[in-house]
Design an enzyme around this catalytic site. Sequence first.
Site, PDB file in Angstrom:
ATOM      1  N   GLU A 146      -5.296  10.525   0.421  1.00  0.00           N
ATOM      2  CA  GLU A 146      -5.473   9.449   1.402  1.00  0.00           C
ATOM      3  C   GLU A 146      -4.107   8.902   1.819  1.00  0.00           C
ATOM      4  O   GLU A 146      -3.264   8.660   0.964  1.00  0.00           O
ATOM      5  CB  GLU A 146      -6.323   8.341   0.764  1.00  0.00           C
ATOM      6  CG  GLU A 146      -6.566   7.153   1.650  1.00  0.00           C
ATOM      7  CD  GLU A 146      -7.222   7.541   2.964  1.00  0.00           C
ATOM      8  OE1 GLU A 146      -8.331   8.110   2.933  1.00  0.00           O
ATOM      9  OE2 GLU A 146      -6.618   7.289   4.027  1.00  0.00           O
ATOM     10  N   ARG A 149      -2.601   3.007   5.355  1.00  0.00           N
ATOM     11  CA  ARG A 149      -1.653   1.923   5.094  1.00  0.00           C
ATOM     12  C   ARG A 149      -2.453   0.644   4.965  1.00  0.00           C
ATOM     13  O   ARG A 149      -3.264   0.339   5.860  1.00  0.00           O
ATOM     14  CB  ARG A 149      -0.676   1.773   6.270  1.00  0.00           C
ATOM     15  CG  ARG A 149       0.180   2.988   6.555  1.00  0.00           C
ATOM     16  CD  ARG A 149       0.727   2.934   7.984  1.00  0.00           C
ATOM     17  NE  ARG A 149      -0.344   2.937   8.968  1.00  0.00           N
ATOM     18  CZ  ARG A 149      -0.201   2.642  10.256  1.00  0.00           C
ATOM     19  NH1 ARG A 149       0.981   2.294  10.725  1.00  0.00           N
ATOM     20  NH2 ARG A 149      -1.236   2.672  11.088  1.00  0.00           N
ATOM     21  N   PHE A 256      10.674   2.301   9.097  1.00  0.00           N
ATOM     22  CA  PHE A 256      10.984   2.284   7.666  1.00  0.00           C
ATOM     23  C   PHE A 256      12.475   2.145   7.392  1.00  0.00           C
ATOM     24  O   PHE A 256      12.965   2.533   6.338  1.00  0.00           O
ATOM     25  CB  PHE A 256      10.394   3.504   6.943  1.00  0.00           C
ATOM     26  CG  PHE A 256       9.049   3.184   6.323  1.00  0.00           C
ATOM     27  CD1 PHE A 256       8.009   2.728   7.106  1.00  0.00           C
ATOM     28  CD2 PHE A 256       8.834   3.297   4.948  1.00  0.00           C
ATOM     29  CE1 PHE A 256       6.784   2.388   6.557  1.00  0.00           C
ATOM     30  CE2 PHE A 256       7.614   2.960   4.380  1.00  0.00           C
ATOM     31  CZ  PHE A 256       6.590   2.518   5.192  1.00  0.00           C
ATOM     32  N   CYS A 267       1.150   1.230  -4.549  1.00  0.00           N
ATOM     33  CA  CYS A 267       1.359   2.674  -4.365  1.00  0.00           C
ATOM     34  C   CYS A 267       2.804   3.116  -4.566  1.00  0.00           C
ATOM     35  O   CYS A 267       3.108   3.781  -5.554  1.00  0.00           O
ATOM     36  CB  CYS A 267       0.852   3.109  -2.996  1.00  0.00           C
ATOM     37  SG  CYS A 267      -0.948   2.985  -2.871  1.00  0.00           S
ATOM     38  N   LYS A 330       3.067  -7.059   1.555  1.00  0.00           N
ATOM     39  CA  LYS A 330       3.322  -6.772   2.965  1.00  0.00           C
ATOM     40  C   LYS A 330       2.393  -7.624   3.798  1.00  0.00           C
ATOM     41  O   LYS A 330       1.384  -8.129   3.284  1.00  0.00           O
ATOM     42  CB  LYS A 330       3.121  -5.281   3.263  1.00  0.00           C
ATOM     43  CG  LYS A 330       1.664  -4.843   3.108  1.00  0.00           C
ATOM     44  CD  LYS A 330       1.468  -3.346   3.223  1.00  0.00           C
ATOM     45  CE  LYS A 330       1.760  -2.793   4.571  1.00  0.00           C
ATOM     46  NZ  LYS A 330       1.139  -1.450   4.768  1.00  0.00           N
TER      47      LYS A 330
END
Length: 441
Positions: A146, A149, A256, A267, A330
């Site tokens: 998977e 995000r 990024f 993660c 985030k």
Amino acid sequence: MRLSVIGCGYLGAVHAAAMASIGHEVVGIDVDERKITSLSKGDAPFFEPGLQEILTEGISSGRLSFTTDMSAAQGAKVHFIGVGTPQQAGGYAADLTYVNAAVDGLLPYLSEGDLVAGKSTVPVGTAANLAGRVAETGATLVWNPEFLREGWAVQDTVDPDRLVAGVPSEDGHPTTEGERCADVLREVYHTAIAKDTPFIVTDYATAELVKVSANAFLATKISFINAMAEIAEVTGADVTTLADAIGHDARIGRKFLGAGIGFGGGCLPKDIRAFSARAEELGKGESVAFLREVDAINLRRRDRAVDLAVTALGGTVYNKNVTVLGAAFKPHSDDIRDSPALDVAVRLHGLGAKVTVTDPAAIENARRIHPQLDYVEDRDQALTGADAVIVVTEWDEWRRDLDPAHAATLVTGKIVIDGRNCLDATAWRSAGFEYHGMGRP
Ligand code: NAD
């Protein structure tokens, strides 16, 4: 198609609801009764944009249900495994206890021809180890990593940028059974397939490695720019201009490359550590030795943010009011797992600061884990009386919507530390603030 989803956390609950939204009949199964009770009532147990809507729709359509009873998986054609694979206590490797328990719990309810589709992020070699147990029931194991995000999970699940299917293979080619499994997955993801989403059929090891290498690459990209921030800090250079300039090169790209307090969440940190541990086991530790550096650079940026606060406040934060804007790892998420934001808040508290944290979604989760901090829902109330403000999660609520002139009327000390380089430095300086970014003069 009838589907089951074992594990209904950030990945599984979204997967179950998203699969129901594209027409499948889905049962979500989890051992966590609290989560299942909430999901069964159609209440999203965590914040994820769009989840509430597809959950409500799925439950009312009758196509989506949730239970703690594994026997409900019986009759489903594909069984997705989305349970957690956290970092082992006291080590870097992934803890596969939950994956093993989920697969073992599912075995009695499998039928000839069923697919068990692993979605959890696992060390390379895991699928090969599990395949035999599944095959004894007449079912077949596939690995279908998977890439969603958090914050975009619903969209990414319904409309992924690629699909990867690790299927039984021989000599680098899918077996006849492997081809059949790939066809079943094409049927599952029919809406994405109809849009020509790349669908990559490969062997187990490649599928597992695609996921961990993607995360290793993303983590490396973030730590690369943060390493440049460290160099910028001792040379007077500006890492944001540097990122813009190198990002124009299409081979590099700007995404990024946001320098700041680094990555966190459930993660990237544990995935790069598990990758290092697995590479060591395979005798190839040196191939990914750089990931240790990636991890170390990442953690150093949290220290840097704390140091900036201490220096800006005159050498000590003791008894100072520090307002921390953000708790989630985030924006658009309430996930606080390994959150750099909370880590910074906790460290400042440890140094004696009176820390007030605000976040649009993550206060409840943060309070449960760190009750020692003060939490305030209202942003302006949180800013009132602050000796310094530190931005640690780039929510629009302060990145875009907070007028520095307004903030100036609330705070006691006009010091702002932009741990995400997400504020308009000129605007904050114009409002009278002493602005400190990460890797910026
Ligand atoms: P999570 O902790 O939110 O959810 C895991 C769920 O599994 C929990 O609800 C837990 O109760 C349940 N569970 C544990 N053992 C079980 C069992 N035996 N039977 C049924 N349920 C069980 O974790 P997550 O963020 O959803 O991640 C799950 C996996 O997906 C991990 O391997 C992760 O690396 C991977 N992944 C996560 C994301 C993400 O953004 N969260 C993205 C891609 C991959």
